[in-house]
Design an enzyme around this catalytic site. Sequence first.
Site, PDB file in Angstrom:
ATOM      1  N   LEU A   6       0.857   2.865   1.102  1.00  0.00           N
ATOM      2  CA  LEU A   6       1.997   2.901   0.171  1.00  0.00           C
ATOM      3  C   LEU A   6       1.723   1.908  -0.955  1.00  0.00           C
ATOM      4  O   LEU A   6       2.178   0.768  -0.910  1.00  0.00           O
ATOM      5  CB  LEU A   6       3.272   2.540   0.925  1.00  0.00           C
ATOM      6  CG  LEU A   6       4.589   2.859   0.230  1.00  0.00           C
ATOM      7  CD1 LEU A   6       4.849   4.355   0.229  1.00  0.00           C
ATOM      8  CD2 LEU A   6       5.741   2.133   0.929  1.00  0.00           C
ATOM      9  N   HIS A   7       1.022   2.345  -1.989  1.00  0.00           N
ATOM     10  CA  HIS A   7       0.567   1.428  -3.034  1.00  0.00           C
ATOM     11  C   HIS A   7       1.689   1.023  -3.999  1.00  0.00           C
ATOM     12  O   HIS A   7       2.138  -0.119  -4.012  1.00  0.00           O
ATOM     13  CB  HIS A   7      -0.575   2.077  -3.828  1.00  0.00           C
ATOM     14  CG  HIS A   7      -1.761   2.452  -3.010  1.00  0.00           C
ATOM     15  ND1 HIS A   7      -2.644   1.527  -2.495  1.00  0.00           N
ATOM     16  CD2 HIS A   7      -2.223   3.667  -2.616  1.00  0.00           C
ATOM     17  CE1 HIS A   7      -3.609   2.144  -1.827  1.00  0.00           C
ATOM     18  NE2 HIS A   7      -3.361   3.440  -1.886  1.00  0.00           N
ATOM     19  N   ASP A   8       2.110   1.946  -4.843  1.00  0.00           N
ATOM     20  CA  ASP A   8       2.976   1.612  -5.979  1.00  0.00           C
ATOM     21  C   ASP A   8       4.352   1.051  -5.607  1.00  0.00           C
ATOM     22  O   ASP A   8       4.869   0.175  -6.322  1.00  0.00           O
ATOM     23  CB  ASP A   8       3.136   2.829  -6.894  1.00  0.00           C
ATOM     24  CG  ASP A   8       1.830   3.208  -7.570  1.00  0.00           C
ATOM     25  OD1 ASP A   8       0.953   2.334  -7.704  1.00  0.00           O
ATOM     26  OD2 ASP A   8       1.682   4.376  -7.965  1.00  0.00           O
ATOM     27  N   THR A  44      -1.920  -3.595  -0.517  1.00  0.00           N
ATOM     28  CA  THR A  44      -1.364  -2.249  -0.334  1.00  0.00           C
ATOM     29  C   THR A  44      -2.004  -1.519   0.836  1.00  0.00           C
ATOM     30  O   THR A  44      -1.380  -0.632   1.426  1.00  0.00           O
ATOM     31  CB  THR A  44      -1.502  -1.405  -1.616  1.00  0.00           C
ATOM     32  OG1 THR A  44      -2.878  -1.184  -1.927  1.00  0.00           O
ATOM     33  CG2 THR A  44      -0.831  -2.092  -2.794  1.00  0.00           C
ATOM     34  N   ASP A  72      -4.489   9.574   1.910  1.00  0.00           N
ATOM     35  CA  ASP A  72      -4.418   8.132   1.657  1.00  0.00           C
ATOM     36  C   ASP A  72      -3.131   7.624   2.294  1.00  0.00           C
ATOM     37  O   ASP A  72      -2.046   7.829   1.751  1.00  0.00           O
ATOM     38  CB  ASP A  72      -4.420   7.854   0.156  1.00  0.00           C
ATOM     39  CG  ASP A  72      -4.385   6.360  -0.173  1.00  0.00           C
ATOM     40  OD1 ASP A  72      -4.269   5.548   0.769  1.00  0.00           O
ATOM     41  OD2 ASP A  72      -4.468   5.997  -1.352  1.00  0.00           O
TER      42      ASP A  72
END
Length: 308
Positions: A230-232, A193, A227
């Site tokens: 783009l994690h999720d 991520t 942050d």
Amino acid sequence: MTESIIIDCDPGVDDAAALLLAFPSTELEILGITAVAGNIPLEKTEANARFVCELAGRSDIRVLQGCGRPLLYPQRAGVTVHGEDGLGDIGLQRSSSPPAERAAIDFIINQVRAAPGEVTIAVLGPMTNIAVALAIDPGIAPLIKRIVFMGGAAFCKGNVTERAEFNFYFDPHAAQAVVASGIPMVMFGLDVTHKAIITPERTERLKRLGRIGAVAADMLTSYGAGDPCLHDPCVIAYLIEPEIFSGVEGFVEVDVQSDLAMGQSIVSVSQRELAGRTPNCLVMTDVDHDRLFALLEERYARFLAQAA
């Protein structure tokens, strides 16, 4: 073939972006959304999940409240990058719809038992809801098709402590219970991520995609100041187009013993490290970030097409 999924989440800006990616994707049948405490407290995560459904015209999707704290800790602090309201503090006007029912755990159990081997759980936040469901009804473990989750840091530093990623750190005992359950798993940790970077150029393209794109762009711009990753949405993107990502098979554990390393993901991949153990997880390590953001744009554009 359509994949039946439960989205377990703690919205959160990147959770909201992930939900908006899932909603117009015909590859996915969303059985429901279960909210958990994590990025922000439960009363906000479930309200944000309901709001994102309303924003996208998907109030037909059930939202249910789950656990409001970790398994063994009385409380854990959330993260400030999502803003006070959890959606970037961009001035979104909320509806006055009533809170979701507190039935997430029963919902997970019932959905899995109703369709053995067919339900995938997409976990975007701490794993508390899943761990509690497995504790109440251990028999559902072999009935879950797979769990695809955002959490951990396999081969890189953490983002909340030197060793731990936020979701694992928030409820390490739940994470360890789930990864030890024998359910097939796919892990999206910081290794992958952190390669999906939110840039002004990318948010500018989203702004051209009607109201949904503009809201998503504003949320991601606010969030990205603290942050830029783009994690999720990586979890949802994988369920739609798995070829975007690559990784390695490994054996994943979560440290629940050491105060210094609490929540650290320990990932064994070599034969020496595995020491005869069978890998329990596909650990993603790389992403074609241009294809990822192109998918985001293409699916957000579908809202614009629907409104035309």
